[in-house]
Structure formats: structure tokens, C-alpha cells
Design an enzyme around this catalytic site. Structure first.
Site, PDB file in Angstrom:
ATOM      1  N   LYS A  29       0.818  -1.221   0.000  1.00  0.00           N
ATOM      2  CA  LYS A  29       0.000   0.000   0.000  1.00  0.00           C
ATOM      3  C   LYS A  29       0.849   1.267   0.000  1.00  0.00           C
ATOM      4  O   LYS A  29       0.578   2.195  -0.750  1.00  0.00           O
ATOM      5  CB  LYS A  29      -0.906   0.053   1.239  1.00  0.00           C
ATOM      6  CG  LYS A  29      -2.135  -0.790   1.174  1.00  0.00           C
ATOM      7  CD  LYS A  29      -3.156  -0.359   2.230  1.00  0.00           C
ATOM      8  CE  LYS A  29      -2.597  -0.281   3.623  1.00  0.00           C
ATOM      9  NZ  LYS A  29      -2.213  -1.594   4.184  1.00  0.00           N
ATOM     10  N   ARG A  72     -10.090   1.453   8.924  1.00  0.00           N
ATOM     11  CA  ARG A  72      -9.595   0.150   9.370  1.00  0.00           C
ATOM     12  C   ARG A  72     -10.705  -0.683  10.006  1.00  0.00           C
ATOM     13  O   ARG A  72     -10.479  -1.854  10.301  1.00  0.00           O
ATOM     14  CB  ARG A  72      -8.524   0.326  10.447  1.00  0.00           C
ATOM     15  CG  ARG A  72      -7.154   0.744   9.968  1.00  0.00           C
ATOM     16  CD  ARG A  72      -6.393  -0.412   9.397  1.00  0.00           C
ATOM     17  NE  ARG A  72      -5.067  -0.624   9.961  1.00  0.00           N
ATOM     18  CZ  ARG A  72      -3.987   0.110   9.689  1.00  0.00           C
ATOM     19  NH1 ARG A  72      -4.063   1.133   8.892  1.00  0.00           N
ATOM     20  NH2 ARG A  72      -2.829  -0.205  10.218  1.00  0.00           N
ATOM     21  N   ARG A 122      11.123  -7.322   5.230  1.00  0.00           N
ATOM     22  CA  ARG A 122      11.217  -5.858   5.237  1.00  0.00           C
ATOM     23  C   ARG A 122      12.501  -5.414   5.901  1.00  0.00           C
ATOM     24  O   ARG A 122      13.343  -4.824   5.258  1.00  0.00           O
ATOM     25  CB  ARG A 122      10.028  -5.249   5.978  1.00  0.00           C
ATOM     26  CG  ARG A 122       9.036  -4.623   5.038  1.00  0.00           C
ATOM     27  CD  ARG A 122       7.940  -3.981   5.847  1.00  0.00           C
ATOM     28  NE  ARG A 122       6.725  -3.791   5.049  1.00  0.00           N
ATOM     29  CZ  ARG A 122       5.579  -3.398   5.560  1.00  0.00           C
ATOM     30  NH1 ARG A 122       5.466  -3.198   6.847  1.00  0.00           N
ATOM     31  NH2 ARG A 122       4.534  -3.232   4.794  1.00  0.00           N
ATOM     32  N   ARG A 176      10.498  -0.701  10.526  1.00  0.00           N
ATOM     33  CA  ARG A 176       9.615  -0.094  11.507  1.00  0.00           C
ATOM     34  C   ARG A 176       9.663  -0.871  12.804  1.00  0.00           C
ATOM     35  O   ARG A 176       9.800  -2.077  12.804  1.00  0.00           O
ATOM     36  CB  ARG A 176       8.190  -0.084  10.959  1.00  0.00           C
ATOM     37  CG  ARG A 176       8.030   0.910   9.851  1.00  0.00           C
ATOM     38  CD  ARG A 176       6.789   0.667   9.042  1.00  0.00           C
ATOM     39  NE  ARG A 176       5.674   0.200   9.848  1.00  0.00           N
ATOM     40  CZ  ARG A 176       4.434   0.162   9.394  1.00  0.00           C
ATOM     41  NH1 ARG A 176       4.165   0.578   8.178  1.00  0.00           N
ATOM     42  NH2 ARG A 176       3.461  -0.292  10.142  1.00  0.00           N
ATOM     43  N   ARG A 181      -0.677  -7.788  13.655  1.00  0.00           N
ATOM     44  CA  ARG A 181      -1.251  -6.818  12.732  1.00  0.00           C
ATOM     45  C   ARG A 181      -2.058  -7.525  11.645  1.00  0.00           C
ATOM     46  O   ARG A 181      -3.112  -7.042  11.235  1.00  0.00           O
ATOM     47  CB  ARG A 181      -0.152  -5.946  12.119  1.00  0.00           C
ATOM     48  CG  ARG A 181       0.531  -5.072  13.159  1.00  0.00           C
ATOM     49  CD  ARG A 181       1.736  -4.341  12.608  1.00  0.00           C
ATOM     50  NE  ARG A 181       1.352  -3.169  11.845  1.00  0.00           N
ATOM     51  CZ  ARG A 181       1.612  -2.964  10.567  1.00  0.00           C
ATOM     52  NH1 ARG A 181       2.299  -3.840   9.884  1.00  0.00           N
ATOM     53  NH2 ARG A 181       1.209  -1.881   9.980  1.00  0.00           N
TER      54      ARG A 181
HETATM   55  P1  AMP Z   1      -0.026   1.573   9.299  1.00  0.00           P
HETATM   56  O1  AMP Z   1       1.226   2.312   9.019  1.00  0.00           O
HETATM   57  O2  AMP Z   1      -1.173   2.015   8.458  1.00  0.00           O
HETATM   58  O3  AMP Z   1       0.156   0.085   9.237  1.00  0.00           O
HETATM   59  O4  AMP Z   1      -0.434   1.903  10.798  1.00  0.00           O
HETATM   60  C1  AMP Z   1       0.443   1.638  11.875  1.00  0.00           C
HETATM   61  C2  AMP Z   1      -0.358   1.548  13.183  1.00  0.00           C
HETATM   62  O5  AMP Z   1      -1.063   2.768  13.404  1.00  0.00           O
HETATM   63  C3  AMP Z   1      -1.440   0.489  13.192  1.00  0.00           C
HETATM   64  O6  AMP Z   1      -0.942  -0.787  13.542  1.00  0.00           O
HETATM   65  C4  AMP Z   1      -2.404   1.032  14.240  1.00  0.00           C
HETATM   66  O7  AMP Z   1      -1.924   0.837  15.543  1.00  0.00           O
HETATM   67  C5  AMP Z   1      -2.351   2.520  13.958  1.00  0.00           C
HETATM   68  N1  AMP Z   1      -3.365   2.923  12.940  1.00  0.00           N
HETATM   69  C6  AMP Z   1      -3.113   3.433  11.704  1.00  0.00           C
HETATM   70  N2  AMP Z   1      -4.259   3.726  11.064  1.00  0.00           N
HETATM   71  C7  AMP Z   1      -5.255   3.386  11.911  1.00  0.00           C
HETATM   72  C8  AMP Z   1      -6.666   3.439  11.836  1.00  0.00           C
HETATM   73  N3  AMP Z   1      -7.311   3.890  10.744  1.00  0.00           N
HETATM   74  N4  AMP Z   1      -7.374   3.009  12.907  1.00  0.00           N
HETATM   75  C9  AMP Z   1      -6.763   2.551  14.007  1.00  0.00           C
HETATM   76  N5  AMP Z   1      -5.441   2.456  14.154  1.00  0.00           N
HETATM   77  C10 AMP Z   1      -4.674   2.878  13.111  1.00  0.00           C
END
Ligand code: AMP
Length: 187
Positions: free
Chosen positions: A13, A88, A127, A133, A144
Site C-alpha cells: 500500500k 480500518r 522488510r 519499523r 497486525r
Molecule cells: P499503518 O502504518 O497504516 O500500518 O499503521 C500503523 C499503526 O497505526 C497500526 O498498527 C495502528 O496501531 C495505527 N493505525 C493506523 N491507522 C489506523 C486506523 N485507521 N485506525 C486505528 N489504528 C490505526
């Protein structure tokens, strides 16, 4: 263009989001990036969300949609945007729909990047290295993915029912996948 990019962790993504935004000249709105920036800045929001981010769980719908709402009201979103990492949960999708209703600013397309689970696990594992990360340890990555299947996968169904969903095969070169996405959003 008001686009949502959906897909499990490891689907590519982030990479595709950058290409889409470049092609259409729209801002890339990544809730993960915004939340990580909040943590890095040491703000009150960052302090609230740090442990949640580290665990691989989701922050609350109210909190994340507040952040998204504030961002979408900024001027650079007037000509469209790409949402990456949000919604999400189905509840977030409903909050977003209500937020956008009126003013003719509903979403125009939701792209779901589909990648088989085994490919995802391999990609997440590899990764590592530079730019890795802190939430990419094997344990948190598995968490996740589990959170994705239970809480986020139903979001695609929500958008299918809204007639907005385009499913795109996420296996292939970066260029192949981005071509598929461009076709899907221009259709
Ligand atoms: P990402 O980089 O999109 O994978 O997001 C990293 C972390 O941020 C996720 O594992 C969640 O803890 C938090 N997070 C990001 N976007 C959301 C969302 N829309 N709703 C809830 N938690 C989020």
C-alpha cells in the site's frame, strides 16, 4: 479523486500510495504516518497512542477519525486525496461516510490490493534492514495481520455494497500493480 487504498499489511500500500498521489497530484493521507509523527514529536496525542502502535492493535475509531477529519478539512484536500490505512474498521467507514456526506464530496473509488497470506508473511519478514519499523517484529506483524483479517477485511465488504470497491491483484512488479490501480480508479 477521493480514493481509499485498502489491503493487508505487506500488500504494498505504501509504495503504491506514493505512485498514485504523484500521478494524480493528490495528497497522501496515511494515518499510520500521522500517528507515528505524533509519537516522534512527543505530543499529547503521541503519548496516548505509542503503546497501541507498538502492540499492533488499533487506536480508537474516535481518535483516528478526529485526526482524519482535521486533515481532510485542510485546503490541499479540496481537489481530492488518497487515504492510506483508514478506514480500518466498518465503524470508521461509517464515520467517514457521514463526514463526507453533503457537499458532493463522497469517495470516488476504493481500491483493495489483494495478496495471498503466505506472500504477505514473506514480505513482512523480509522488510527489516534500513527503514525498518519498530512494529515489524514477527510477533507484532502476526498481530497486525490478525487484526486486519478480523477488523479491517469487513471494510472491503462494506464498500462492495456501496458500489465503490475495485479489487486489484497485488502480486507482480510495482509497475504492473500500479497500472492495474490506475485502470481501476479511472474506470
Ligand atoms: P499503518 O502504518 O497504516 O500500518 O499503521 C500503523 C499503526 O497505526 C497500526 O498498527 C495502528 O496501531 C495505527 N493505525 C493506523 N491507522 C489506523 C486506523 N485507521 N485506525 C486505528 N489504528 C490505526
Amino acid at each position: 479523486m477521493r480514493i481509499v487504498l485498502l489491503g493487508p499489511p505487506g500488500a504494498g500500500k505504501g509504495t503504491q500510495a506514493v505512485l498514485i498521489c504523484k500521478k494524480y497530484g493528490i495528497p497522501h493521507i496515511s494515518t499510520g504516518d500521522m500517528l507515528r509523527e505524533a509519537v516522534a514529536s512527543g505530543s499529547a496525542l503521541g503519548k496516548t497512542v505509542k503503546s497501541v502502535l507498538d502492540s499492533g492493535e488499533l487506536v480508537t475509531d474516535e481518535l483516528v477519525m478526529q485526526v482524519v477529519g482535521d486533515r481532510l478539512r485542510r485546503e490541499d484536500c479540496a481537489g481530492g486525496y488518497l487515504l492510506d490505512g483508514v478506514p480500518r474498521t466498518v465503524n470508521q467507514a461509517e464515520i467517514l461516510r457521514d463526514m463526507l456526506s453533503g457537499g458532493g464530496s463522497a469517495l470516488t473509488r476504493v481500491v483493495q490490493l489483494s495478496v495471498p497470506e503466505q506472500v504477505l508473511l514473506d514480505r513482512i519478514r523480509h522488510r527489516g534492514g534500513a527503514g525498518a519499523r519498530t512494529d515489524d517484529t514477527a510477533e507484532v506483524a502476526a498481530k497486525r495481520l490478525q487484526v486486519y483479517w478480523t477488523q479491517t477485511a469487513p471494510v472491503a465488504e462494506f464498500y462492495r455494497q456501496e458500489g465503490l470497491l475495485a479489487e486489484v491483484d497485488g502480486v507482480g512488479s510495482v509497475e504492473e500493480v500500479s497500472e492495474r490501480i490506475f485502470n481501476a480508479v479511472e474506470r
